[in-house]
Write a protein that holds these residues in place. Structure first.
Motif, PDB file in Angstrom:
ATOM      1  N   ARG A  23       0.791  -1.229   0.000  1.00  0.00           N
ATOM      2  CA  ARG A  23       0.000   0.000   0.000  1.00  0.00           C
ATOM      3  C   ARG A  23       0.826   1.283   0.000  1.00  0.00           C
ATOM      4  NH1 ARG A  23      -2.962  -3.644   3.161  1.00  0.00           N
ATOM      5  NH2 ARG A  23      -5.148  -3.743   2.557  1.00  0.00           N
ATOM      6  N   ALA A  24       2.075   1.209   0.399  1.00  0.00           N
ATOM      7  CA  ALA A  24       2.878   2.417   0.558  1.00  0.00           C
ATOM      8  C   ALA A  24       4.036   2.445  -0.425  1.00  0.00           C
ATOM      9  CB  ALA A  24       3.426   2.484   1.982  1.00  0.00           C
ATOM     10  N   ARG A  25       4.377   3.629  -0.857  1.00  0.00           N
ATOM     11  CA  ARG A  25       5.537   3.787  -1.725  1.00  0.00           C
ATOM     12  C   ARG A  25       6.815   3.520  -0.937  1.00  0.00           C
ATOM     13  NH1 ARG A  25       5.758   9.044  -5.225  1.00  0.00           N
ATOM     14  NH2 ARG A  25       3.891   7.992  -5.902  1.00  0.00           N
ATOM     15  N   SER A  26       6.861   4.009   0.286  1.00  0.00           N
ATOM     16  CA  SER A  26       8.003   3.736   1.160  1.00  0.00           C
ATOM     17  C   SER A  26       7.576   3.932   2.603  1.00  0.00           C
ATOM     18  CB  SER A  26       9.187   4.635   0.828  1.00  0.00           C
ATOM     19  OG  SER A  26       8.891   5.972   1.150  1.00  0.00           O
ATOM     20  N   VAL A  27       8.265   3.273   3.475  1.00  0.00           N
ATOM     21  CA  VAL A  27       8.048   3.397   4.914  1.00  0.00           C
ATOM     22  C   VAL A  27       9.412   3.436   5.560  1.00  0.00           C
ATOM     23  CG1 VAL A  27       7.124   2.302   6.991  1.00  0.00           C
ATOM     24  CG2 VAL A  27       5.899   2.076   4.833  1.00  0.00           C
ATOM     25  N   HIS A  28       9.602   4.368   6.470  1.00  0.00           N
ATOM     26  CA  HIS A  28      10.875   4.435   7.181  1.00  0.00           C
ATOM     27  C   HIS A  28      10.606   4.414   8.674  1.00  0.00           C
ATOM     28  CE1 HIS A  28      15.043   5.175   7.898  1.00  0.00           C
ATOM     29  NE2 HIS A  28      14.673   6.035   8.814  1.00  0.00           N
ATOM     30  N   PHE A  29      11.399   3.657   9.377  1.00  0.00           N
ATOM     31  CA  PHE A  29      11.281   3.567  10.825  1.00  0.00           C
ATOM     32  C   PHE A  29      12.485   4.230  11.470  1.00  0.00           C
ATOM     33  CE2 PHE A  29       8.773   0.056   9.228  1.00  0.00           C
ATOM     34  CZ  PHE A  29       7.648   0.113  10.010  1.00  0.00           C
ATOM     35  N   MET A  30      12.237   5.125  12.400  1.00  0.00           N
ATOM     36  CA  MET A  30      13.303   5.703  13.215  1.00  0.00           C
ATOM     37  C   MET A  30      13.413   4.814  14.444  1.00  0.00           C
ATOM     38  SD  MET A  30      12.434   9.780  12.980  1.00  0.00           S
ATOM     39  CE  MET A  30      13.878  10.280  13.899  1.00  0.00           C
ATOM     40  N   ILE A  31      14.508   4.104  14.571  1.00  0.00           N
ATOM     41  CA  ILE A  31      14.675   3.179  15.679  1.00  0.00           C
ATOM     42  C   ILE A  31      15.398   3.890  16.817  1.00  0.00           C
ATOM     43  CG2 ILE A  31      15.626   0.948  16.379  1.00  0.00           C
ATOM     44  CD1 ILE A  31      13.466   0.766  14.192  1.00  0.00           C
ATOM     45  N   PRO A  32      14.780   3.954  17.999  1.00  0.00           N
ATOM     46  CA  PRO A  32      15.440   4.583  19.139  1.00  0.00           C
ATOM     47  C   PRO A  32      16.751   3.871  19.474  1.00  0.00           C
ATOM     48  CG  PRO A  32      13.127   4.214  19.618  1.00  0.00           C
ATOM     49  CD  PRO A  32      13.440   3.477  18.342  1.00  0.00           C
ATOM     50  N   PRO A  33      17.650   4.581  20.141  1.00  0.00           N
ATOM     51  CA  PRO A  33      18.886   3.935  20.591  1.00  0.00           C
ATOM     52  C   PRO A  33      18.569   2.702  21.441  1.00  0.00           C
ATOM     53  CG  PRO A  33      19.009   6.302  20.914  1.00  0.00           C
ATOM     54  CD  PRO A  33      17.593   5.988  20.524  1.00  0.00           C
ATOM     55  N   GLN A  34      19.476   1.756  21.436  1.00  0.00           N
ATOM     56  CA  GLN A  34      19.288   0.480  22.149  1.00  0.00           C
ATOM     57  C   GLN A  34      18.741   0.682  23.553  1.00  0.00           C
ATOM     58  OE1 GLN A  34      19.778  -2.616  20.829  1.00  0.00           O
ATOM     59  NE2 GLN A  34      19.015  -3.485  22.710  1.00  0.00           N
ATOM     60  N   GLY A  35      17.666  -0.037  23.859  1.00  0.00           N
ATOM     61  CA  GLY A  35      17.110  -0.044  25.203  1.00  0.00           C
ATOM     62  C   GLY A  35      16.166   1.097  25.539  1.00  0.00           C
ATOM     63  N   LEU A  36      15.943   2.030  24.606  1.00  0.00           N
ATOM     64  CA  LEU A  36      15.050   3.158  24.886  1.00  0.00           C
ATOM     65  C   LEU A  36      13.738   2.990  24.133  1.00  0.00           C
ATOM     66  CD1 LEU A  36      17.452   6.232  24.526  1.00  0.00           C
ATOM     67  CD2 LEU A  36      16.801   5.030  26.615  1.00  0.00           C
ATOM     68  N   ASP A  37      12.650   3.489  24.738  1.00  0.00           N
ATOM     69  CA  ASP A  37      11.423   3.584  23.973  1.00  0.00           C
ATOM     70  C   ASP A  37      11.281   5.040  23.531  1.00  0.00           C
ATOM     71  OD1 ASP A  37      10.321   5.056  26.092  1.00  0.00           O
ATOM     72  OD2 ASP A  37       9.207   3.353  26.890  1.00  0.00           O
ATOM     73  N   PHE A  38      10.225   5.332  22.791  1.00  0.00           N
ATOM     74  CA  PHE A  38      10.071   6.668  22.215  1.00  0.00           C
ATOM     75  C   PHE A  38      10.130   7.772  23.274  1.00  0.00           C
ATOM     76  CE2 PHE A  38       7.288  10.244  21.251  1.00  0.00           C
ATOM     77  CZ  PHE A  38       7.942  10.761  20.147  1.00  0.00           C
ATOM     78  N   SER A  39       9.384   7.614  24.363  1.00  0.00           N
ATOM     79  CA  SER A  39       9.326   8.691  25.361  1.00  0.00           C
ATOM     80  C   SER A  39      10.689   8.905  26.034  1.00  0.00           C
ATOM     81  CB  SER A  39       8.241   8.410  26.410  1.00  0.00           C
ATOM     82  OG  SER A  39       8.505   7.194  27.068  1.00  0.00           O
ATOM     83  N   GLU A  40      11.432   7.833  26.253  1.00  0.00           N
ATOM     84  CA  GLU A  40      12.773   7.978  26.838  1.00  0.00           C
ATOM     85  C   GLU A  40      13.727   8.662  25.856  1.00  0.00           C
ATOM     86  OE1 GLU A  40      12.719   3.988  29.616  1.00  0.00           O
ATOM     87  OE2 GLU A  40      13.240   3.817  27.495  1.00  0.00           O
ATOM     88  N   TRP A  41      13.634   8.301  24.585  1.00  0.00           N
ATOM     89  CA  TRP A  41      14.467   8.924  23.556  1.00  0.00           C
ATOM     90  C   TRP A  41      14.144  10.403  23.450  1.00  0.00           C
ATOM     91  CZ3 TRP A  41      13.991   7.857  17.613  1.00  0.00           C
ATOM     92  CH2 TRP A  41      15.100   8.375  16.943  1.00  0.00           C
ATOM     93  N   HIS A  42      12.863  10.723  23.426  1.00  0.00           N
ATOM     94  CA  HIS A  42      12.428  12.121  23.322  1.00  0.00           C
ATOM     95  C   HIS A  42      12.871  12.923  24.543  1.00  0.00           C
ATOM     96  CE1 HIS A  42      10.118  15.521  21.996  1.00  0.00           C
ATOM     97  NE2 HIS A  42       9.393  15.504  23.086  1.00  0.00           N
ATOM     98  N   ALA A  43      12.836  12.313  25.726  1.00  0.00           N
ATOM     99  CA  ALA A  43      13.291  13.017  26.933  1.00  0.00           C
ATOM    100  C   ALA A  43      14.792  13.292  26.868  1.00  0.00           C
ATOM    101  CB  ALA A  43      12.968  12.194  28.174  1.00  0.00           C
ATOM    102  N   ARG A  44      15.545  12.365  26.310  1.00  0.00           N
ATOM    103  CA  ARG A  44      16.991  12.516  26.214  1.00  0.00           C
ATOM    104  C   ARG A  44      17.391  13.502  25.123  1.00  0.00           C
ATOM    105  NH1 ARG A  44      20.693   7.265  25.703  1.00  0.00           N
ATOM    106  NH2 ARG A  44      19.909   7.000  27.811  1.00  0.00           N
ATOM    107  N   GLU A  45      16.719  13.402  23.988  1.00  0.00           N
ATOM    108  CA  GLU A  45      17.023  14.244  22.826  1.00  0.00           C
ATOM    109  C   GLU A  45      15.712  14.593  22.139  1.00  0.00           C
ATOM    110  OE1 GLU A  45      19.917  14.173  18.928  1.00  0.00           O
ATOM    111  OE2 GLU A  45      19.824  12.427  20.217  1.00  0.00           O
ATOM    112  N   PRO A  46      15.144  15.763  22.461  1.00  0.00           N
ATOM    113  CA  PRO A  46      13.824  16.114  21.927  1.00  0.00           C
ATOM    114  C   PRO A  46      13.744  15.925  20.405  1.00  0.00           C
ATOM    115  CG  PRO A  46      14.491  17.715  23.548  1.00  0.00           C
ATOM    116  CD  PRO A  46      15.680  16.816  23.309  1.00  0.00           C
TER     117      PRO A  46
END
Length: 65
Positions: A23-46
């Protein structure tokens, strides 16, 4: 897409990518640094719009202007 960087998040990423493949032309995933979830990554580096734009540029996925 930004999945959590744990077993469940990576499994979700693979399932979601498979579902979008026809269904999509492309999909890209931003993978957080090892061991972090999105909210932890965002708290570390907005994850501001400029951060995401620069990240996409580094992958040649955004205009260079």
């Amino acid at each position: 897409m930004i999945p959590d960087h744990d077993e469940a998040g990576l499994q979700w990423r693979d399932e979601f990518a498979t579902a979008l493949r026809s269904r999509a032309r492309s999909v890209h995933f931003m993978i957080p640094p090892q061991g972090l979830d999105f909210s932890e990554w965002h708290a570390r580096e907005p994850l501001t719009a400029s951060f995401i734009k620069e990240y996409l540029r580094s992958l040649n996925l955004a205009p260079t202007r």
